[in-house]
Scaffold this motif. Structure first.
Motif, mmCIF file in Angstrom:
data_model
loop_
_atom_site.group_PDB
_atom_site.id
_atom_site.type_symbol
_atom_site.label_atom_id
_atom_site.label_comp_id
_atom_site.label_asym_id
_atom_site.label_seq_id
_atom_site.Cartn_x
_atom_site.Cartn_y
_atom_site.Cartn_z
ATOM 1 N N LYS A 31 0.851 -1.201 0.000
ATOM 2 C CA LYS A 31 0.000 0.000 0.000
ATOM 3 C C LYS A 31 0.877 1.239 0.000
ATOM 4 C CE LYS A 31 -0.723 -0.173 4.992
ATOM 5 N NZ LYS A 31 -1.716 -0.314 6.085
ATOM 6 N N SER B 205 3.058 2.899 -6.054
ATOM 7 C CA SER B 205 2.375 3.202 -7.309
ATOM 8 C C SER B 205 2.518 2.034 -8.274
ATOM 9 C CB SER B 205 2.948 4.472 -7.926
ATOM 10 O OG SER B 205 4.312 4.278 -8.242
ATOM 11 N N ARG C 194 -6.467 9.246 -6.937
ATOM 12 C CA ARG C 194 -5.372 8.261 -6.974
ATOM 13 C C ARG C 194 -5.215 7.557 -8.314
ATOM 14 N NH1 ARG C 194 -5.951 4.116 -4.429
ATOM 15 N NH2 ARG C 194 -8.214 4.088 -4.158
ATOM 16 N N ILE D 34 -2.135 3.969 -10.764
ATOM 17 C CA ILE D 34 -2.688 4.115 -9.418
ATOM 18 C C ILE D 34 -1.549 4.612 -8.521
ATOM 19 C CG2 ILE D 34 -3.908 3.023 -7.513
ATOM 20 C CD1 ILE D 34 -4.650 0.738 -9.417
ATOM 21 N N GLN D 35 -1.803 5.756 -7.865
ATOM 22 C CA GLN D 35 -0.771 6.319 -6.993
ATOM 23 C C GLN D 35 -1.412 7.251 -5.966
ATOM 24 O OE1 GLN D 35 2.183 8.668 -9.062
ATOM 25 N NE2 GLN D 35 3.498 8.806 -7.274
ATOM 26 N N ALA E 187 -1.469 3.400 -4.013
ATOM 27 C CA ALA E 187 -2.424 2.294 -3.974
ATOM 28 C C ALA E 187 -2.934 2.055 -2.553
ATOM 29 C CB ALA E 187 -1.768 1.027 -4.499
ATOM 30 N N ASP F 169 -7.762 -1.550 -3.614
ATOM 31 C CA ASP F 169 -7.512 -1.517 -5.050
ATOM 32 C C ASP F 169 -7.139 -2.894 -5.599
ATOM 33 O OD1 ASP F 169 -5.788 1.659 -4.691
ATOM 34 O OD2 ASP F 169 -7.927 1.242 -4.967
ATOM 35 N N SER F 170 -6.983 -3.871 -4.715
ATOM 36 C CA SER F 170 -6.703 -5.238 -5.162
ATOM 37 C C SER F 170 -7.851 -5.716 -6.040
ATOM 38 C CB SER F 170 -6.531 -6.169 -3.963
ATOM 39 O OG SER F 170 -5.384 -5.827 -3.211
ATOM 40 N N VAL G 175 -2.552 -5.696 -3.514
ATOM 41 C CA VAL G 175 -1.971 -4.653 -2.666
ATOM 42 C C VAL G 175 -1.881 -5.198 -1.245
ATOM 43 C CG1 VAL G 175 -2.138 -2.286 -1.850
ATOM 44 C CG2 VAL G 175 -2.971 -2.887 -4.132
#
Lengths: 109, 115
Positions: B15, B18, B64, B79-80, B82, B86-87, B114
């Motif tokens: 987590k 990115s 994000r 994604i930044q 994560a 977001d998994s 993640v």
């Protein structure tokens, strides 16, 4: 908000059985309904339905749409282990393409 | 799947890190989509492109997530930073015409975990 509901969410049957998967929808400005098969890779297209009562058929798979009652069914006859997959129903409507959660079908030898 | 290549197929990150995903469809598809599919759920639209332009990004968490489509062909989704939620599998799809109606052709997806 467009809604697509599939049932059952999971199903385990024996090889050779016949299965029926259900998809109901509540959408604005219905255009078409799609069925996809998803194994451990990309969803692959099975059928597109736009008119009520006209059965689409491909081998052991068939599907039909009822636009009055707002549902579709996907039938698989003489199931094989290779039919094990997630079957996704999706509807094109005002909100674009909305997917159901899918039915996870497991065929036991 | 043959018409839409995605990479990487699998990615594990922690987590707050990115990640970027690529989608390389064969040319000739004006409309391209990114979907997020969380385990046990159907695909959920993140963003839709028409050529280079964004048609719908109403469900993209813009704080994000970002996406772009250069030259109307390839696309990237980033994604930044994560988060655990977001998994998911990130699916890229292009729109094809099938007997006068629109059908999506999907790539194999990029599975993100993640930790």
């Amino acid at each position: 908000e467009d809604k697509v509901v599939q049932s059952p969410l999971s199903l385990v049957v024996h090889e050779g059985d016949t299965v029926t998967l259900n998809c109901s929808y509540e959408v604005t400005n219905f255009r078409s309904l799609l069925w996809y098969k998803q194994e451990k890779k990309a969803p692959t297209f099975l059928f597109m339905l736009t008119s009520s009562g006209i059965e689409k058929k491909s081998g052991r798979l068939s599907s039909i749409l009822d636009k009055k009652e707002l549902f579709s069914i996907l039938n698989i006859t003489a199931t094989q282990t290779g039919d094990s997959a997630i079957y996704l129903c999706a509807v094109w409507a005002a909100d674009g393409l909305t997917f159901g959660k899918g039915t996870h079908l497991i065929i036991q030898p | 799947e043959a018409g839409v290549a995605q990479s990487p197929r699998y990615k594990i990150i922690e987590k707050r890190q990115s990640v970027a995903f690529w989608c390389n469809p064969i040319s000739g598809h004006a409309t391209l989509y990114w979907y997020q599919q969380i385990l046990g759920q159907g695909p959920k639209l993140l963003i839709q492109f028409q050529n280079n332009g964004v048609v719908d990004d109403s469900q993209l968490p813009k704080d994000r997530f970002s996406a772009e489509r250069l030259k109307g062909v390839d696309s990237t989704l980033k994604i930044q930073p994560a988060k655990l939620e977001d998994s998911a599998v990130y699916l890229c799809a292009v729109e094809d015409n099938f007997s006068g109606a629109n059908v999506l052709t999907f790539g194999a997806g990029s599975r993100l975990t993640v930790l």
